[in-house]
Structures are given as C-alpha cells and as structure tokens.
Enzyme design. Structure first.
Site, PDB file in Angstrom:
ATOM      1  N   THR A 104      13.026  73.575 124.609  1.00 36.77           N
ATOM      2  CA  THR A 104      13.853  74.493 125.389  1.00 36.77           C
ATOM      3  C   THR A 104      14.720  73.764 126.400  1.00 36.77           C
ATOM      4  OG1 THR A 104      13.777  76.330 126.987  1.00 36.77           O
ATOM      5  CG2 THR A 104      11.956  74.795 127.040  1.00 36.77           C
ATOM      6  N   ASP A 105      15.854  74.393 126.730  1.00 31.74           N
ATOM      7  CA  ASP A 105      16.724  73.885 127.789  1.00 31.74           C
ATOM      8  C   ASP A 105      16.073  73.992 129.159  1.00 31.74           C
ATOM      9  OD1 ASP A 105      16.855  76.704 127.441  1.00 31.74           O
ATOM     10  OD2 ASP A 105      18.717  76.806 128.588  1.00 31.74           O
ATOM     11  N   LYS A 146       6.386  73.865 128.122  1.00 27.69           N
ATOM     12  CA  LYS A 146       7.120  73.377 126.953  1.00 27.69           C
ATOM     13  C   LYS A 146       7.349  71.871 127.038  1.00 27.69           C
ATOM     14  CE  LYS A 146       8.917  75.373 123.990  1.00 27.69           C
ATOM     15  NZ  LYS A 146       8.447  75.547 122.590  1.00 27.69           N
ATOM     16  N   ALA A 176       5.310  79.928 120.100  1.00 35.15           N
ATOM     17  CA  ALA A 176       5.332  79.550 121.512  1.00 35.15           C
ATOM     18  C   ALA A 176       5.007  80.756 122.369  1.00 35.15           C
ATOM     19  CB  ALA A 176       6.701  78.986 121.908  1.00 35.15           C
ATOM     20  N   TYR A 177       4.564  80.480 123.572  1.00 36.14           N
ATOM     21  CA  TYR A 177       4.483  81.501 124.621  1.00 36.14           C
ATOM     22  C   TYR A 177       5.861  81.522 125.270  1.00 36.14           C
ATOM     23  CZ  TYR A 177       2.829  83.961 128.813  1.00 36.14           C
ATOM     24  OH  TYR A 177       2.641  84.872 129.822  1.00 36.14           O
ATOM     25  N   THR A 178       6.606  82.625 125.143  1.00 37.90           N
ATOM     26  CA  THR A 178       8.011  82.630 125.533  1.00 37.90           C
ATOM     27  C   THR A 178       8.363  83.601 126.655  1.00 37.90           C
ATOM     28  OG1 THR A 178       8.507  84.248 123.797  1.00 37.90           O
ATOM     29  CG2 THR A 178       8.785  81.905 123.244  1.00 37.90           C
ATOM     30  N   GLY A 211       8.362  85.524 114.975  1.00 37.08           N
ATOM     31  CA  GLY A 211       9.229  85.419 116.136  1.00 37.08           C
ATOM     32  C   GLY A 211      10.704  85.443 115.747  1.00 37.08           C
ATOM     33  N   TYR A 269       7.048  78.125 132.415  1.00 43.86           N
ATOM     34  CA  TYR A 269       7.425  78.070 131.008  1.00 43.86           C
ATOM     35  C   TYR A 269       8.019  76.712 130.659  1.00 43.86           C
ATOM     36  CZ  TYR A 269      10.316  78.762 126.853  1.00 43.86           C
ATOM     37  OH  TYR A 269      10.910  78.609 125.627  1.00 43.86           O
TER      38      TYR A 269
END
Length: 304
Positions: free
Chosen positions: A109-110, A137, A68-70, A15, A133
């Site tokens: 993540t933000d 997360k 991660a699944y992004t 990634g 998402y």
C-alpha cells in the site's frame, strides 16, 4: 507429473482485487481461490499455526496474496488484528513459500509513506506510515522481502471497483441520498481500478511463468497504480461526471474541504502518489491513466 496444469493459490479471492484476479488468472492455470468465511475453501490468516499446512496442502506452483485487513480506521482500535493479518501472516506465508520453493506475489500500500514528499515515491523511498494499517502492511512486506522466498511485492493505492467498500461506491451511494457532498481536496494520490491491478498481475505471471528461480531474479518491491494523480475531491468530481445517475438534477453539489474539516481515527498521508517507472523498466508493463480506468469501470456499471 508431465503435462500437469500449473496451480495458482489465490488468497483473498472475494476482495476487490481478488475478485478481478479470479477472472484474470483463471486462463493461466488451475485456480484455487480462497478467502475467509465458512466455505470449504475458507482460510483464517490469524491462525498462524494452521497456515503452513494449508499452504502446503494446496500444492500450489504460485501463491498470490490479495488478502488483507483493509479497514484503515478500525485498525486504529484493532491494532493486534491488523498486525496479525497484514504482518505476521504474511511473514508465515513467505517462510512457507520458501520451503515449498514457490513464488509469491503480494500487494502492498501507498500508506507505508508519510505523505511529506511532493514528487511520486520510488520503491526505495524512506517509509514512515502514519497509521496502524500502514504500519501493519509495512511489517508484512518487510518480513516477506527480508526472507528467502521468491517474492514480488506490488504496492498500489486508492483501490476501487464495483464491489466491496471503496470511495467510488461511497460517492455513488451518497449522490443518490444527499443534495451536496463535502470531499477532501488536500490529499493527493492515484485512484486505481482493481481490474487494472489484476490485469497487470496476470501479464506479469504470463511473462515470468511459475519458476521460483525466475521470480527470484526480480524479487523485491514494485509500484503498480493507474497513471496520474488527483485528490479525493477531483476523483469524486470525475466519478459523478461519468456515472449513470438517474437524472442530471440528482447530481449533487460537491464542495472541496481540507483534511482538518473531516477528522478520521486514522491519519492519512497528504501525498501518496507512487512512481511506477521501475515496473515499466523491468517488465515493460504499466496500467492505464486513472481517468481511462475510471471511464471503463463506469461503463461496466452502466452495462450492469
């Protein structure tokens, strides 16, 4: 065994952040880099039953999870898969790491925030993700922190680099294809170079070493982004101003628009700037301003 080189298990090695971690972590120990796919070092984070034996077989002294699944928009229709990878797999990883007594570094993540703030979010600010998402997360980081592992969660934002799917690469591609771009100007965040995240992570590992006890003293959530903030429009303008385009005449006109003019399946927070001061206070570590990081990234692009 005396003198044995410490082993770092890196998940998500192909990634954006993972690729940079491969370079930054390699000098610190024996790096076992794994990702999904058909290679001998493949890992399936959705196979929760097989994950513990794989982790234990690695004999790792440190686990760094950049997997991660992004795909933020696709997650809206693949909710189960997003939660499987970003939520349940992270919980299993934490449970296994606790049994192995090895520390874990994981990336958040933000998008766990709803964007209603007008000042940078601290680590303990209330979370309320607006999309699948962010929800997935948040589930993963919450399970990790609630467990017994010696874990550090590094939340970051607006990741970009010279590989993978990201905003910088999209802007550069569209700039070569279209005479004008329309970019959202009412979402605020901190563009963060994948290499900056990897560099600070490596410095963190160099400080703490490989003892779970040392990581346990600092376990919890930290924010790690490039300093400063802008909008997607501001970021696009900076990318095009510094990018090695073929000719000035190829530089497209960039028009600011509002989020309502560019509907997407997943709702994005209007403001997701993260406060990095806890990381600086605790470890005396910080990433450079986003403008400096972008300039360095574009220099790499020009050199390549």
């Amino acid at each position: 065994m005396a003198g044995r080189k410490r082993r770092i298990l890196l998940l998500g090695a192909q990634g954006q952040v993972g690729t940079e971690l491969c370079r930054c972590l390699a000098p610190l120990g024996e790096l076992l880099a794994m990702d999904h796919g058909d290679t001998a070092r493949a890992i399936d984070l959705e196979d929760h039953d097989a994950l513990p034996s794989l982790l234990e077989a690695s004999k790792a002294d440190l686990i760094v999870n950049a997997a991660a699944y992004t795909d933020v928009d696709r997650a809206e229709r693949e909710s189960a898969r997003a939660h499987s990878v970003n939520g349940r797999a992270v919980a299993v990883l934490g449970e296994c790491a606790a049994r192995m007594n090895v520390p874990v570094i994981h990336y958040g993540t933000d998008y766990v925030f709803d964007g209603s703030a007008r000042a940078p979010y601290a680590e303990d600010a209330p979370t309320a993700p607006l999309n699948v998402y962010g929800q997935s997360k948040l589930a993963g980081e919450a399970a990790l922190v609630a467990g017994d592992s010696a874990c550090l969660v590094l939340r970051t934002s607006w990741i970009y680099g010279l590989r993978g799917r990201n905003f910088l690469r999209t802007v550069l591609r569209l700039a070569s294809e279209q005479p004008a771009l329309r970019v959202v100007n009412d979402q605020h965040g901190s563009p963060t170079w994948a290499r900056s995240v990897a560099t600070v992570t490596a410095l963190l590992v160099a400080k703490l070493g490989f003892s779970a006890a040392d990581y346990r003293d600092y376990r919890g959530i930290y924010h790690l982004t490039n300093a400063g903030q802008t909008t997607w429009y501001g970021f696009a303008q900076a990318v095009l101003a510094g990018a090695p385009l073929s000719a000035p005449s190829r530089r497209p006109l960039v028009t600011p628009i509002v989020t309502a003019d560019y509907p997407t399946p997943a709702t994005r927070p209007a403001y997701s700037v993260l406060d990095n001061r806890k990381l600086a206070r605790t470890f005396e570590l910080a990433a450079e301003p986003w403008e400096m990081a972008l300039a360095a990234c574009l220099e790499d692009l020009a050199a390549s």
